[in-house]
Design an enzyme around this catalytic site. Structure first.
Site, PDB file in Angstrom:
ATOM      1  N   PHE A 155     -14.588  57.868   5.495  1.00 50.96           N
ATOM      2  CA  PHE A 155     -15.119  57.407   4.211  1.00 50.96           C
ATOM      3  C   PHE A 155     -13.997  57.095   3.228  1.00 50.96           C
ATOM      4  O   PHE A 155     -13.999  57.514   2.080  1.00 50.96           O
ATOM      5  CB  PHE A 155     -16.097  58.455   3.652  1.00 50.96           C
ATOM      6  CG  PHE A 155     -17.235  57.840   2.881  1.00 50.96           C
ATOM      7  CD1 PHE A 155     -18.026  56.852   3.439  1.00 50.96           C
ATOM      8  CD2 PHE A 155     -17.517  58.262   1.584  1.00 50.96           C
ATOM      9  CE1 PHE A 155     -19.067  56.274   2.735  1.00 50.96           C
ATOM     10  CE2 PHE A 155     -18.562  57.702   0.858  1.00 50.96           C
ATOM     11  CZ  PHE A 155     -19.341  56.706   1.444  1.00 50.96           C
ATOM     12  N   ARG A 157     -11.548  53.645   1.874  1.00 52.97           N
ATOM     13  CA  ARG A 157     -11.923  52.398   1.173  1.00 52.97           C
ATOM     14  C   ARG A 157     -12.924  51.554   1.962  1.00 52.97           C
ATOM     15  O   ARG A 157     -13.948  51.129   1.436  1.00 52.97           O
ATOM     16  CB  ARG A 157     -10.669  51.550   0.910  1.00 52.97           C
ATOM     17  CG  ARG A 157      -9.821  52.046  -0.235  1.00 52.97           C
ATOM     18  CD  ARG A 157      -8.609  51.152  -0.384  1.00 52.97           C
ATOM     19  NE  ARG A 157      -7.722  51.345   0.754  1.00 52.97           N
ATOM     20  CZ  ARG A 157      -6.553  51.971   0.694  1.00 52.97           C
ATOM     21  NH1 ARG A 157      -6.125  52.434  -0.457  1.00 52.97           N
ATOM     22  NH2 ARG A 157      -5.801  52.121   1.763  1.00 52.97           N
ATOM     23  N   ILE A 158     -12.627  51.317   3.258  1.00 55.80           N
ATOM     24  CA  ILE A 158     -13.497  50.400   4.023  1.00 55.80           C
ATOM     25  C   ILE A 158     -14.843  51.062   4.328  1.00 55.80           C
ATOM     26  O   ILE A 158     -15.898  50.432   4.238  1.00 55.80           O
ATOM     27  CB  ILE A 158     -12.794  49.906   5.313  1.00 55.80           C
ATOM     28  CG1 ILE A 158     -11.450  49.249   4.962  1.00 55.80           C
ATOM     29  CG2 ILE A 158     -13.680  48.907   6.062  1.00 55.80           C
ATOM     30  CD1 ILE A 158     -10.611  48.802   6.163  1.00 55.80           C
ATOM     31  N   SER A 177     -16.569  62.521   6.607  1.00 54.38           N
ATOM     32  CA  SER A 177     -15.110  62.418   6.477  1.00 54.38           C
ATOM     33  C   SER A 177     -14.578  63.841   6.611  1.00 54.38           C
ATOM     34  O   SER A 177     -15.370  64.782   6.639  1.00 54.38           O
ATOM     35  CB  SER A 177     -14.721  61.816   5.125  1.00 54.38           C
ATOM     36  OG  SER A 177     -15.268  62.594   4.090  1.00 54.38           O
ATOM     37  N   THR A 179     -13.251  65.850   4.616  1.00 54.53           N
ATOM     38  CA  THR A 179     -13.813  66.685   3.546  1.00 54.53           C
ATOM     39  C   THR A 179     -14.839  65.846   2.787  1.00 54.53           C
ATOM     40  O   THR A 179     -14.674  64.627   2.685  1.00 54.53           O
ATOM     41  CB  THR A 179     -12.722  67.134   2.544  1.00 54.53           C
ATOM     42  OG1 THR A 179     -11.993  65.964   2.164  1.00 54.53           O
ATOM     43  CG2 THR A 179     -11.768  68.142   3.151  1.00 54.53           C
ATOM     44  N   THR A 236     -14.950  48.588  13.722  1.00 55.92           N
ATOM     45  CA  THR A 236     -13.939  47.664  13.185  1.00 55.92           C
ATOM     46  C   THR A 236     -12.658  48.441  12.889  1.00 55.92           C
ATOM     47  O   THR A 236     -11.799  47.955  12.152  1.00 55.92           O
ATOM     48  CB  THR A 236     -14.428  46.979  11.884  1.00 55.92           C
ATOM     49  OG1 THR A 236     -14.857  48.002  10.972  1.00 55.92           O
ATOM     50  CG2 THR A 236     -15.555  46.010  12.131  1.00 55.92           C
ATOM     51  N   ARG A 238     -10.277  51.028  15.238  1.00 52.53           N
ATOM     52  CA  ARG A 238      -9.358  50.801  16.354  1.00 52.53           C
ATOM     53  C   ARG A 238     -10.120  51.098  17.640  1.00 52.53           C
ATOM     54  O   ARG A 238     -10.916  52.043  17.697  1.00 52.53           O
ATOM     55  CB  ARG A 238      -8.129  51.711  16.265  1.00 52.53           C
ATOM     56  CG  ARG A 238      -7.116  51.311  15.205  1.00 52.53           C
ATOM     57  CD  ARG A 238      -6.425  49.981  15.525  1.00 52.53           C
ATOM     58  NE  ARG A 238      -5.448  49.588  14.518  1.00 52.53           N
ATOM     59  CZ  ARG A 238      -5.699  48.786  13.480  1.00 52.53           C
ATOM     60  NH1 ARG A 238      -6.911  48.281  13.304  1.00 52.53           N
ATOM     61  NH2 ARG A 238      -4.742  48.467  12.631  1.00 52.53           N
ATOM     62  N   GLU A 267      -6.698  46.207  24.067  1.00 45.59           N
ATOM     63  CA  GLU A 267      -6.848  45.017  23.247  1.00 45.59           C
ATOM     64  C   GLU A 267      -5.704  44.070  23.535  1.00 45.59           C
ATOM     65  O   GLU A 267      -4.551  44.528  23.464  1.00 45.59           O
ATOM     66  CB  GLU A 267      -6.845  45.431  21.774  1.00 45.59           C
ATOM     67  CG  GLU A 267      -7.432  44.393  20.877  1.00 45.59           C
ATOM     68  CD  GLU A 267      -7.661  44.918  19.468  1.00 45.59           C
ATOM     69  OE1 GLU A 267      -6.944  44.445  18.573  1.00 45.59           O
ATOM     70  OE2 GLU A 267      -8.519  45.802  19.272  1.00 45.59           O
ATOM     71  N   HIS A 286     -10.848  41.063  16.997  1.00 44.83           N
ATOM     72  CA  HIS A 286     -10.110  41.741  15.914  1.00 44.83           C
ATOM     73  C   HIS A 286      -9.882  40.803  14.719  1.00 44.83           C
ATOM     74  O   HIS A 286      -8.752  40.498  14.356  1.00 44.83           O
ATOM     75  CB  HIS A 286      -8.775  42.313  16.436  1.00 44.83           C
ATOM     76  CG  HIS A 286      -8.292  43.469  15.601  1.00 44.83           C
ATOM     77  ND1 HIS A 286      -7.533  44.502  16.094  1.00 44.83           N
ATOM     78  CD2 HIS A 286      -8.480  43.759  14.294  1.00 44.83           C
ATOM     79  CE1 HIS A 286      -7.250  45.358  15.132  1.00 44.83           C
ATOM     80  NE2 HIS A 286      -7.826  44.923  14.019  1.00 44.83           N
ATOM     81  N   ILE A 287     -11.005  40.406  14.116  1.00 41.90           N
ATOM     82  CA  ILE A 287     -10.939  39.455  12.994  1.00 41.90           C
ATOM     83  C   ILE A 287     -11.392  40.090  11.677  1.00 41.90           C
ATOM     84  O   ILE A 287     -11.791  39.397  10.744  1.00 41.90           O
ATOM     85  CB  ILE A 287     -11.773  38.176  13.286  1.00 41.90           C
ATOM     86  CG1 ILE A 287     -13.219  38.536  13.708  1.00 41.90           C
ATOM     87  CG2 ILE A 287     -11.105  37.325  14.356  1.00 41.90           C
ATOM     88  CD1 ILE A 287     -14.158  37.342  13.772  1.00 41.90           C
TER      89      ILE A 287
HETATM   90  C1  DGY Z   1      -5.911  46.213   9.878  1.00 42.89           C
HETATM   91  O1  DGY Z   1      -5.321  45.538   9.019  1.00 42.89           O
HETATM   92  O2  DGY Z   1      -5.487  47.296  10.262  1.00 42.89           O
HETATM   93  C2  DGY Z   1      -7.209  45.732  10.403  1.00 42.89           C
HETATM   94  O3  DGY Z   1      -7.422  46.193  11.683  1.00 42.89           O
HETATM   95  C3  DGY Z   1      -7.334  44.249  10.331  1.00 42.89           C
HETATM   96  O4  DGY Z   1      -8.566  43.854  10.812  1.00 42.89           O
END
Ligand code: DGY
Length: 320
Positions: A155, A157-158, A177, A179, A236, A238, A267, A286-287
């Site tokens: 938890f 930013r993304i 997360s 904590t 999204t 790893r 990958e 990986h976009i």
């Molecule tokens: C990053 O920048 O680490 C992301 O995986 C990009 O998608």
């Protein structure tokens, strides 16, 4: 005075390259394919600055052959491709591109969620194959997003940006997360949950954790077995946070309903991977951060990291 040399391992957007070219001698690896490891190893001794991609392994072997290297600027927010500890031991600064790609990556994560839930790739293939002869009452049925539960693991930013999207689509949002984050709970209607609760209660699970020793293989058979049979898993982060073989098994046996993957392990994904043969799995290459604006801003941030380090200043976006 001789100009400092900077190497960029792929052709990043021009803005960042131009910034660097104003002050340094810049060499760019312009191939579509990543620079072969042996070529990078043979070149690196000449450079004071390196702008590298998440696909370049920047390890002890490389740094030991780089006597002039002062800065490694990763063109990504994730930095699991770099041995940061060893860099710090060698006095080499490491930078990344945080913040700027948050919303862009969350957009992609949510696109995968929507596409997987409503079987968009299957539907497109169906039409392209000329199979659309009539409207079908049971044709390509999927799962609702609205009114469902989204579990966000990680938890930062993304993860929080993903949660905001879920809330906007009328989902209940659980998060996990290390904590609890009371300030995030105050700012938006989300609830902290244990991993077991996330697994057993979520209709969609989205992964937003860094890859490290404790997160490697987190989503394994045991975790997948706890998930609901209608659950759709989105990654999204790893690839290696999921055990690939266990995921294939869960998808093949319908233990979970589907997956949307921007990242895979390994990958790139081998073209004969079973994941690519499954209708209930969407894989994109990986976009996550791949919008024109974001990739351009990332190039500037990477350049700013190099410029700061080579001027003896603190990196604006430093990894420690
Ligand atoms: C990053 O920048 O680490 C992301 O995986 C990009 O998608």
């Amino acid at each position: 005075m001789k100009k400092e040399k900077v190497f960029i391992t792929r052709r990043i957007p021009e803005k960042g390259i131009e910034l660097l070219q104003k002050q340094y001698e810049v060499e760019v690896w312009s191939d579509e394919e990543p620079i072969p490891r042996d070529i990078l190893l043979s070149k690196i001794q000449n450079f004071g600055g390196l702008v590298c991609m998440l696909s370049d392994k920047i390890d002890k072997e490389l740094m030991d052959q780089a006597p002039k290297l002062k800065v490694i600027a990763n063109y990504a927010v994730g930095f699991d491709n770099i041995d940061v500890k060893y860099a710090s031991k060698k006095g080499i600064k490491v930078g990344n591109t945080p913040g700027v790609l948050t919303e862009t990556t969350a957009d992609l994560a949510f696109s995968l969620l929507m596409a997987a839930s409503r079987r968009i790739t299957e539907a497109v293939e169906y039409v392209k194959a000329g199979k659309w002869h009539t409207w079908g009452p049971r044709l390509l049925l999927g799962y609702d997003v609205w009114g469902s539960t989204l579990g966000v693991i990680g938890f930062g930013r993304i993860g929080q940006a993903m949660a905001r999207r879920g809330l906007g689509f009328g989902m209940k949002v659980l998060y996990h997360s290390r904590t609890p984050k009371p300030e995030a709970e105050e700012a938006m209607d989300v609830e902290y949950a244990s991993l077991d609760e996330i697994y057993s209660q979520s209709d969609y699970i989205s992964l937003h954790i860094n890859l490290n020793e404790s997160s490697k293989g987190l989503i394994d058979k045991k975790a997948l077995n706890q998930m609901k049979s209608n659950c759709i898993l989105i990654n999204t982060a790893r690839g290696a946070v999921i055990n690939t073989e266990d995921l294939i098994d869960a998808l093949e046996t319908s233990k979970i309903a589907g997956a949307g993957l921007d990242v895979t392990d390994p990958e790139p994904i081998p073209s004969d991977s079973k994941l690519l043969k499954l209708n209930n799995c969407i894989v994109v290459p990986h976009i996550g951060s791949a919008s024109y604006a974001t990739r351009s801003k990332m190039s500037v941030m990477a350049a700013e990291n190099v410029i700061a380090a080579l001027s003896g200043e603190t990196l604006p976006y430093e990894v420690k």
